[in-house]
Design a protein around this motif. Structure first.
Motif, PDB file in Angstrom:
ATOM      1  N   ILE A  54       0.745  -1.260  -0.161  1.00  0.00           N
ATOM      2  CA  ILE A  54       0.010  -0.075   0.103  1.00  0.00           C
ATOM      3  C   ILE A  54       1.032   1.337  -0.173  1.00  0.00           C
ATOM      4  CG2 ILE A  54      -0.258  -0.009   2.531  1.00  0.00           C
ATOM      5  CD1 ILE A  54      -3.219   0.697   2.082  1.00  0.00           C
ATOM      6  N   ASP A  55       0.398   2.256  -0.639  1.00  0.00           N
ATOM      7  CA  ASP A  55       1.471   3.552  -1.099  1.00  0.00           C
ATOM      8  C   ASP A  55       1.420   4.484  -0.142  1.00  0.00           C
ATOM      9  OD1 ASP A  55       3.111   5.325  -2.281  1.00  0.00           O
ATOM     10  OD2 ASP A  55       1.982   5.684  -3.927  1.00  0.00           O
ATOM     11  N   PRO A  56       2.430   4.758   0.938  1.00  0.00           N
ATOM     12  CA  PRO A  56       1.973   5.805   1.940  1.00  0.00           C
ATOM     13  C   PRO A  56       2.316   7.435   1.385  1.00  0.00           C
ATOM     14  CG  PRO A  56       4.185   4.735   2.242  1.00  0.00           C
ATOM     15  CD  PRO A  56       3.669   4.067   1.112  1.00  0.00           C
ATOM     16  N   THR A  57       2.859   7.450   0.059  1.00  0.00           N
ATOM     17  CA  THR A  57       3.445   8.560  -0.418  1.00  0.00           C
ATOM     18  C   THR A  57       2.358   9.764  -0.449  1.00  0.00           C
ATOM     19  OG1 THR A  57       3.387   8.195  -2.489  1.00  0.00           O
ATOM     20  CG2 THR A  57       5.420   7.724  -1.480  1.00  0.00           C
ATOM     21  N   PRO A  58       1.025   9.578  -0.416  1.00  0.00           N
ATOM     22  CA  PRO A  58       0.358  10.933  -0.384  1.00  0.00           C
ATOM     23  C   PRO A  58      -0.003  11.358   0.938  1.00  0.00           C
ATOM     24  CG  PRO A  58      -0.781   9.071  -1.778  1.00  0.00           C
ATOM     25  CD  PRO A  58       0.366   8.633  -1.255  1.00  0.00           C
ATOM     26  N   ALA A  59       0.287  10.545   1.928  1.00  0.00           N
ATOM     27  CA  ALA A  59       0.019  11.045   3.364  1.00  0.00           C
ATOM     28  C   ALA A  59       1.417  11.585   3.773  1.00  0.00           C
ATOM     29  CB  ALA A  59      -0.085   9.839   4.332  1.00  0.00           C
ATOM     30  N   MET A  60       2.589  11.186   3.243  1.00  0.00           N
ATOM     31  CA  MET A  60       4.024  11.695   3.503  1.00  0.00           C
ATOM     32  C   MET A  60       4.072  12.961   2.757  1.00  0.00           C
ATOM     33  SD  MET A  60       5.825   8.027   2.812  1.00  0.00           S
ATOM     34  CE  MET A  60       7.528   8.736   2.265  1.00  0.00           C
ATOM     35  N   GLU A  61       3.541  13.399   1.382  1.00  0.00           N
ATOM     36  CA  GLU A  61       3.601  14.343   1.073  1.00  0.00           C
ATOM     37  C   GLU A  61       2.982  15.729   1.831  1.00  0.00           C
ATOM     38  OE1 GLU A  61       1.727  14.057  -3.028  1.00  0.00           O
ATOM     39  OE2 GLU A  61       3.559  12.877  -3.736  1.00  0.00           O
ATOM     40  N   GLU A  62       1.773  15.238   2.270  1.00  0.00           N
ATOM     41  CA  GLU A  62       0.976  16.132   3.105  1.00  0.00           C
ATOM     42  C   GLU A  62       1.985  16.654   4.469  1.00  0.00           C
ATOM     43  OE1 GLU A  62      -2.894  14.511   4.225  1.00  0.00           O
ATOM     44  OE2 GLU A  62      -3.202  14.538   2.161  1.00  0.00           O
ATOM     45  N   ALA A  63       2.471  15.448   4.919  1.00  0.00           N
ATOM     46  CA  ALA A  63       3.192  15.667   6.283  1.00  0.00           C
ATOM     47  C   ALA A  63       4.520  16.602   6.057  1.00  0.00           C
ATOM     48  CB  ALA A  63       3.595  14.420   6.919  1.00  0.00           C
ATOM     49  N   SER A  64       5.134  16.375   4.771  1.00  0.00           N
ATOM     50  CA  SER A  64       6.374  16.984   4.562  1.00  0.00           C
ATOM     51  C   SER A  64       6.074  18.812   4.344  1.00  0.00           C
ATOM     52  CB  SER A  64       6.856  16.507   3.128  1.00  0.00           C
ATOM     53  OG  SER A  64       6.092  17.102   2.086  1.00  0.00           O
ATOM     54  N   ALA A  65       4.954  19.072   4.286  1.00  0.00           N
ATOM     55  CA  ALA A  65       4.621  20.461   4.444  1.00  0.00           C
ATOM     56  C   ALA A  65       4.942  20.879   5.727  1.00  0.00           C
ATOM     57  CB  ALA A  65       3.153  20.676   3.971  1.00  0.00           C
ATOM     58  N   HIS A  66       4.929  20.328   6.832  1.00  0.00           N
ATOM     59  CA  HIS A  66       4.846  20.581   8.186  1.00  0.00           C
ATOM     60  C   HIS A  66       5.984  20.300   9.098  1.00  0.00           C
ATOM     61  CE1 HIS A  66       0.596  21.700   7.803  1.00  0.00           C
ATOM     62  NE2 HIS A  66       0.445  20.490   7.214  1.00  0.00           N
ATOM     63  N   GLY A  67       6.925  19.169   8.550  1.00  0.00           N
ATOM     64  CA  GLY A  67       8.098  18.805   9.222  1.00  0.00           C
ATOM     65  C   GLY A  67       8.709  17.729   8.327  1.00  0.00           C
ATOM     66  N   PRO A  68       9.985  17.237   8.760  1.00  0.00           N
ATOM     67  CA  PRO A  68      10.844  16.369   8.199  1.00  0.00           C
ATOM     68  C   PRO A  68      10.352  15.226   7.848  1.00  0.00           C
ATOM     69  CG  PRO A  68      11.630  16.618  10.408  1.00  0.00           C
ATOM     70  CD  PRO A  68      10.715  17.766  10.198  1.00  0.00           C
ATOM     71  N   VAL A  69      10.464  14.747   6.543  1.00  0.00           N
ATOM     72  CA  VAL A  69      10.137  13.313   6.342  1.00  0.00           C
ATOM     73  C   VAL A  69      11.179  12.461   5.734  1.00  0.00           C
ATOM     74  CG1 VAL A  69       8.498  11.830   4.895  1.00  0.00           C
ATOM     75  CG2 VAL A  69       7.578  13.949   5.849  1.00  0.00           C
TER      76      VAL A  69
END
Length: 183
Positions: A54-69
């Motif tokens: 399952i692909d987590p990158t859409p959630a990671m993209e959102e999180a990257s706007a707020h802190g380090p990923v």
């Protein structure tokens, strides 16, 4: 009775088949985004989807706007993973076992780790690919500070009786395309 290794191999084979069938649905990471929204700015690491994961990158993209990923980098057999900073659209390179990793960038240490898996149970048990990379990594991170392990999988990957060992690190939360499971 079959050995623990044989039982793990059989459990992996069955879970891979269930995951492959679920993958055809191309489930979104909506619930993962919902969970991560409660941890804005906390350093986290995800992974680059391989095969039928399952692909987590859409959630990671959102999180990257707020802190380090970050994304995991395999340093060698028997070693914990290291994490390289990832940003949407960054240059990726082929890493060990065919996993994509950021080609360049700083190293980081996550406090939340989104963990890929082959199978999980509702008690927080996880069956991985058998290399022990995430178990060693979570053990090392948790020895330094509280570190949340979020298993991310299709609901079809749930199993009732996983053959676990004392060295298997538990998941704190499991997120599927259908919802959030708290062990």
């Amino acid at each position: 009775m079959a050995s623990l290794t044989d039982r793990k191999d059989a459990a992996r084979k069955a879970a891979f088949a269930r995951r492959k069938a679920a993958h055809s649905d191309r489930a979104a990471a909506g619930y993962l985004s919902e969970v991560l929204a409660g941890y804005r700015g906390v350093p986290l690491a995800g992974y680059a989807q391989m095969r039928t994961e399952i692909d987590p990158t859409p959630a990671m993209e959102e999180a990257s706007a707020h802190g380090p990923v970050g994304m995991p980098v395999i340093m060698g057999a028997g070693q914990p993973l290291q994490f390289r900073v990832w940003t949407p659209g960054c240059e990726m390179a082929a890493g060990a076992f065919g996993a994509a990793i950021p080609a360049t960038g700083d190293w980081m240490e996550p406090e939340i780790v989104i963990v890929p898996l082959v199978a999980f149970d509702r008690k927080g048990g996880r069956l991985g690919y058998g290399g022990g990379f995430y178990d060693r990594t979570l053990e090392r991170l948790r020895a330094r500070r509280a570190t949340m392990a979020i298993g991310f999988a299709y609901g079809a990957q749930e199993a009732d009786d996983l053959p676990l060992e004392p060295t298997d690190q538990p998941l704190d939360l499991i997120v599927t395309e259908a919802g959030i499971i708290t062990p």
